[in-house]
Design an enzyme around this catalytic site. Structure first.
Site, PDB file in Angstrom:
ATOM      1  N   ASP A 133      -2.939  12.116  -2.110  1.00  0.00           N
ATOM      2  CA  ASP A 133      -3.119  13.569  -2.011  1.00  0.00           C
ATOM      3  C   ASP A 133      -3.590  14.095  -3.362  1.00  0.00           C
ATOM      4  OD1 ASP A 133      -2.318  13.835   0.698  1.00  0.00           O
ATOM      5  OD2 ASP A 133      -0.237  13.566   0.073  1.00  0.00           O
ATOM      6  N   GLU A 188       0.847  -1.193   0.000  1.00  0.00           N
ATOM      7  CA  GLU A 188       0.000   0.000   0.000  1.00  0.00           C
ATOM      8  C   GLU A 188       0.884   1.245   0.000  1.00  0.00           C
ATOM      9  OE1 GLU A 188      -2.768   0.936   3.234  1.00  0.00           O
ATOM     10  OE2 GLU A 188      -3.746   2.396   1.916  1.00  0.00           O
ATOM     11  N   THR A 220     -11.915   4.681   5.506  1.00  0.00           N
ATOM     12  CA  THR A 220     -10.939   5.422   6.313  1.00  0.00           C
ATOM     13  C   THR A 220     -11.502   6.805   6.624  1.00  0.00           C
ATOM     14  OG1 THR A 220      -9.835   6.422   4.423  1.00  0.00           O
ATOM     15  CG2 THR A 220      -9.000   4.277   5.144  1.00  0.00           C
ATOM     16  N   SER A 221     -10.793   7.534   7.477  1.00  0.00           N
ATOM     17  CA  SER A 221     -11.253   8.880   7.827  1.00  0.00           C
ATOM     18  C   SER A 221     -11.339   9.771   6.577  1.00  0.00           C
ATOM     19  CB  SER A 221     -10.333   9.501   8.873  1.00  0.00           C
ATOM     20  OG  SER A 221      -9.034   9.046   8.690  1.00  0.00           O
ATOM     21  N   PHE A 222     -10.430   9.530   5.593  1.00  0.00           N
ATOM     22  CA  PHE A 222     -10.473  10.343   4.373  1.00  0.00           C
ATOM     23  C   PHE A 222     -11.747  10.076   3.584  1.00  0.00           C
ATOM     24  CE2 PHE A 222      -6.020  10.756   5.288  1.00  0.00           C
ATOM     25  CZ  PHE A 222      -5.803  12.083   4.972  1.00  0.00           C
ATOM     26  N   ASP A 268     -11.536  10.543  -4.119  1.00  0.00           N
ATOM     27  CA  ASP A 268     -12.817  11.256  -4.038  1.00  0.00           C
ATOM     28  C   ASP A 268     -12.756  12.564  -4.821  1.00  0.00           C
ATOM     29  OD1 ASP A 268     -10.895  12.094  -2.180  1.00  0.00           O
ATOM     30  OD2 ASP A 268     -12.385  13.082  -0.939  1.00  0.00           O
ATOM     31  N   GLU A 325       4.949   4.898   3.398  1.00  0.00           N
ATOM     32  CA  GLU A 325       4.380   6.187   3.819  1.00  0.00           C
ATOM     33  C   GLU A 325       5.526   7.128   4.177  1.00  0.00           C
ATOM     34  OE1 GLU A 325       2.556   9.174   4.520  1.00  0.00           O
ATOM     35  OE2 GLU A 325       0.982   7.686   4.263  1.00  0.00           O
ATOM     36  N   LYS A 358      -5.359  22.086  -6.803  1.00  0.00           N
ATOM     37  CA  LYS A 358      -5.126  23.322  -7.576  1.00  0.00           C
ATOM     38  C   LYS A 358      -4.389  22.978  -8.861  1.00  0.00           C
ATOM     39  CE  LYS A 358      -4.909  26.415  -3.657  1.00  0.00           C
ATOM     40  NZ  LYS A 358      -4.029  26.879  -2.593  1.00  0.00           N
TER      41      LYS A 358
HETATM   42  C1  LIG Z   1      -4.812  11.771   1.718  1.00  0.00           C
HETATM   43  S1  LIG Z   1      -3.783  10.689   2.592  1.00  0.00           S
HETATM   44  C2  LIG Z   1      -4.630   9.117   2.499  1.00  0.00           C
HETATM   45  C3  LIG Z   1      -4.146   8.098   3.500  1.00  0.00           C
HETATM   46  C4  LIG Z   1      -4.771   6.707   3.409  1.00  0.00           C
HETATM   47  N1  LIG Z   1      -4.472   6.078   2.146  1.00  0.00           N
HETATM   48  C5  LIG Z   1      -6.270   6.756   3.649  1.00  0.00           C
HETATM   49  O1  LIG Z   1      -7.039   6.463   2.725  1.00  0.00           O
HETATM   50  O2  LIG Z   1      -6.665   7.090   4.755  1.00  0.00           O
HETATM   51  C6  LIG Z   1      -2.429  10.488   1.478  1.00  0.00           C
HETATM   52  C7  LIG Z   1      -1.199   9.904   2.149  1.00  0.00           C
HETATM   53  O3  LIG Z   1      -0.221   9.634   1.168  1.00  0.00           O
HETATM   54  C8  LIG Z   1       1.055   9.963   1.693  1.00  0.00           C
HETATM   55  N2  LIG Z   1       1.950  10.175   0.546  1.00  0.00           N
HETATM   56  C9  LIG Z   1       1.860  11.151  -0.394  1.00  0.00           C
HETATM   57  N3  LIG Z   1       2.823  11.006  -1.325  1.00  0.00           N
HETATM   58  C10 LIG Z   1       3.548   9.915  -0.960  1.00  0.00           C
HETATM   59  C11 LIG Z   1       4.681   9.277  -1.520  1.00  0.00           C
HETATM   60  N4  LIG Z   1       5.269   9.718  -2.634  1.00  0.00           N
HETATM   61  N5  LIG Z   1       5.174   8.189  -0.897  1.00  0.00           N
HETATM   62  C12 LIG Z   1       4.599   7.727   0.240  1.00  0.00           C
HETATM   63  N6  LIG Z   1       3.517   8.304   0.826  1.00  0.00           N
HETATM   64  C13 LIG Z   1       2.998   9.376   0.225  1.00  0.00           C
HETATM   65  C14 LIG Z   1       0.795  11.182   2.550  1.00  0.00           C
HETATM   66  O4  LIG Z   1       1.793  11.380   3.525  1.00  0.00           O
HETATM   67  C15 LIG Z   1      -0.563  10.834   3.168  1.00  0.00           C
HETATM   68  O5  LIG Z   1      -0.431  10.170   4.392  1.00  0.00           O
END
Ligand SMILES: C[S@@+](CC[C@H](N)C(=O)[O-])C[C@H]1O[C@@H](n2cnc3c(N)ncnc32)[C@H](O)[C@@H]1O
Length: 258
Positions: free
Chosen positions: A152, A77, A237-239, A188, A102, A156
């Site tokens: 993420d 993941e 998940t919370s997101f 989303d 992560e 923008k």
């Molecule tokens: C919006 S959060 C979603 C977290 C989780 N997947 C969920 O659904 O709850 C996006 C996550 O991706 C991580 N992330 C972003 N770019 C990444 C990268 N290049 N390598 C590893 N993690 C990354 C961020 O730190 C963040 O915790």
């Protein structure tokens, strides 16, 4: 912290492309530090770094058998956040090995707490940029499933170049997946969902088993087809809950490695 890896002679690409994350602090406090200190030795893959603390040294190759103590299917993941999805899935599938990648250390600490709480032996985590983790540490064709849930969105326009799913990331993901392996994605943000689908639909390495599928709501919203049904293994998940509260629809995608 800079949003670009510093240039290196061997990897000029990292000097030009902005990374897909903003590091929001790497210091752990209170309980998270205690959890980290207690469980890091058991579950965190301590990778050699090249320049930043999310990089992976170019000659480092991860050996799943060494780290999991067994041979089994490997599920990875990317951007595992607080570890809700990976821990849930690992508890449901003890016969598989899971690796969470992560950059957000407090999220990894929270993941460690969940792994230990459920006494799981089939999950490992790595603090690393997924681009490096996939490009460098994971052996070719070593992964049976790759997950990217709620990356993420960088909504923008001027930040779109930071999105992880873009043409240049496709071969990086394709390299680690076994033929027949599956890449599952969810988001989303409808325009990122469309970007993911368009990038992967034109990728020769992948096939969309739902290419012809168009849900009623997609048709109504003019979003075309190709969406997968909600992956039932994915926990809310919370997101995802936040997206629902904000009235945003969640899109699932599934691609099979040719
Ligand atoms: C919006 S959060 C979603 C977290 C989780 N997947 C969920 O659904 O709850 C996006 C996550 O991706 C991580 N992330 C972003 N770019 C990444 C990268 N290049 N390598 C590893 N993690 C990354 C961020 O730190 C963040 O915790």
């Amino acid at each position: 912290m800079s949003n670009q890896h510093p240039p290196t002679e061997n990897h000029p690409r990292y000097s030009t492309h902005p990374v897909s994350y903003m590091r929001r602090g790497t210091r752990l406090q209170g309980r998270r530090q205690t959890v980290w200190d207690t469980h890091a030795d058991s579950y965190v893959i301590d990778v050699p770094r090249e320049f930043t603390d999310t990089s992976v040294r170019s000659d480092y190759v991860f050996d799943p058998v060494e780290h999991f103590g067994r041979e089994a299917e490997l599920v990875v993941e990317i951007g595992s956040g607080l570890g809700e999805a990976v821990v849930h899935l690992a508890a449901q599938a003890p016969e598989k090995n899971f690796l969470a990648v992560e950059v957000y250390k407090p999220g990894l600490a929270s993941t460690l707490g969940k792994i230990a709480g459920k006494k799981l032996s089939n999950v490992r985590v790595v603090e690393a940029d997924a681009v490096h983790a996939l490009e460098r540490m994971l052996p070719a064709a070593s992964v049976t499933e790759l997950y990217l849930f709620f990356p993420d969105p960088w909504h923008k326009k001027r930040h779109h170049k930071r999105r992880l799913v873009r043409d240049s990331f496709v071969p990086i993901a394709a390299r680690v997946l076994k033929p027949g392996g599956v890449w599952r994605l969810a988001t989303d943000w409808s325009d990122y969902a469309e970007q993911m689908r368009d990038v992967l639909d034109r990728a020769p390495q992948f096939e969309n088993p739902y290419a012809e599928r168009a849900s009623e709501s997609s048709r109504e919203e003019g979003l075309g087809g190709g969406w997968a049904p909600r992956y039932e293994g994915r926990v809310h998940t919370s997101f995802e809950n936040k997206a629902h509260r904000a009235g945003r629809r969640v899109f699932d995608l599934e691609y099979v490695r040719r």
